[in-house]
Design a protein around this motif. Structure first.
Motif, short mmCIF file in Angstrom:
data_model
loop_
_atom_site.label_atom_id
_atom_site.label_comp_id
_atom_site.label_asym_id
_atom_site.label_seq_id
_atom_site.Cartn_x
_atom_site.Cartn_y
_atom_site.Cartn_z
N THR A 7 -7.27 2.46 0.67
CA THR A 7 -7.39 2.63 -0.79
C THR A 7 -8.56 3.55 -1.11
OG1 THR A 7 -6.52 0.42 -1.02
CG2 THR A 7 -7.55 1.34 -2.97
N LYS B 79 1.99 1.97 -3.34
CA LYS B 79 0.88 2.50 -4.14
C LYS B 79 0.66 3.98 -3.88
CE LYS B 79 -3.15 0.33 -4.28
NZ LYS B 79 -4.12 -0.75 -3.99
N LEU C 234 0.84 -1.20 0.00
CA LEU C 234 0.00 0.00 0.00
C LEU C 234 0.88 1.25 0.00
CD1 LEU C 234 -2.86 1.01 0.08
CD2 LEU C 234 -2.79 0.89 2.55
#
Ligand SMILES: Nc1ncnc2c1ncn2[C@@H]1O[C@H](COP(=O)(O)OP(=O)(O)OP(=O)(O)O)[C@@H](O)[C@H]1O
Ligand SMILES: [Mg+2]
Length: 286
Positions: A126, A11, A8
């Motif tokens: 997210t 990302k 994550l």
């Protein structure tokens, strides 16, 4: 947790687009003692920022006792908890309140998310990252005291607004929270609100005493954002389930809130990573 978190992290660190660089500032509203007026402050402060043409989202993360929707007279069916449970997008669960104020609830079950489930945590972050640049401010209405979850929100926010009343019990608990936060991170930007003052003089004295003590004993500078008087319009508005700023725009509490907002908007804003920074700090600060 670690692999997921690393994934994550990569990302969210990916190259940012121009839109994403628009800053979304995250402000946690908290207190040591409960019942000092955090939720009323958070909601009316958010509305006051909206009146200054800011886009604002209020996020109720008081996990046990969420009540921003009650103060708004709205029942929010969806929450972060149901977003995860039903695999919804964050845009599905954001509600629109008065004057375009946006709000979301944490919901029951959200609490456990930080302790138990990496997949849920990943989904939460997210989805949260998709609202980067959509609003100028996200106001977090946290619970009182220093639970593990509260501390994570507080340490990850750009600014922390600490609400206390002039009562010694509230002051003592506020001091404990500053001490704990300061032990974890010396660079947290904390601002003080004295709520339910009987006079401006009392508010100023309380704030001066408090900030002197934190500076002397903790070497922590805390700015004062303002004082909100004790005003019967606040409980009256709560009973009507309408924010006091809307129900009683000319009452003393509303006028004080407008002062607080203009003080807040004068504070210079250093560049921050916005939601990305928030997520990174949530992932790595404990
Ligand atoms: N400035 C004020 N003047 C008069 N009453 C106030 C004021 N601010 C808050 N109150 C009253 O204090 C009570 C608690 O307010 P609120 O729910 O906002 O506190 P809280 O800190 O969010 O509580 P909790 O810790 O339970 O989340 C409410 O009944 C509200 O009407
Ligand atoms: Mg509350």
């Amino acid at each position: 947790m670690f692999d997921q978190a690393n994934h994550l992290r990569e990302k969210v660190l990916q190259k940012t687009s121009e839109k994403e660089r628009r800053q979304t500032r995250i402000i946690a509203v908290t207190s040591g003692k409960g019942g000092v007026g955090k939720s009323n402050f958070a909601l009316n402060f958010a509305l006051s920022l909206v009146q200054q043409n800011k886009k604002v989202l209020i996020f109720d993360v008081d996990l046990g006792f969420a009540n921003v929707d009650v103060l708004l007279g709205r029942f929010n069916k969806e929450s972060i908890a149901t977003m995860i449970e039903k695999d919804l997008s964050i845009l599905d669960i954001i509600e629109e309140g008065p004057n375009g104020l946006l709000f979301i609830s944490g919901g029951t079950g959200f609490n456990d998310m930080f302790r138990l489930d990496d997949i849920k945590l990943n989904k939460f972050f997210t989805e949260l990252s998709t609202i980067q640049g959509m609003v100028d401010y996200i106001i977090l209405d946290t619970g009182a005291g220093l639970s593990y979850e509260n501390l994570r929100f507080i340490l990850a926010a750009d600014d922390v607004i600490l609400v206390t009343t002039p009562e010694p019990t509230s002051i003592t608990d506020a001091y404990s929270i500053v001490k704990m936060i300061h032990t974890k991170d010396k660079n947290v930007h904390m601002k003080l609100i004295i709520n339910q003052c009987t006079s401006e003089k009392e508010g100023k004295q309380t704030a001066d005493n408090f900030t002197n003590v934190t500076e002397q004993f903790l070497h922590k500078k805390i700015g004062t954002l303002g004082y909100i008087p004790s005003d019967v319009s606040v409980p009256n508005a709560v009973k009507k389930q309408v924010p006091f700023l809307m129900a009683y725009p000319n009452c003393d509490a509303s006028k004080a809130m407008q002062n607080v907002t203009s003080n807040f908007l004068q504070i210079s804003v250093p560049y921050k990573l916005g939601i990305k920074g928030f997520i990174l700090k949530m992932l790595f600060k404990n």
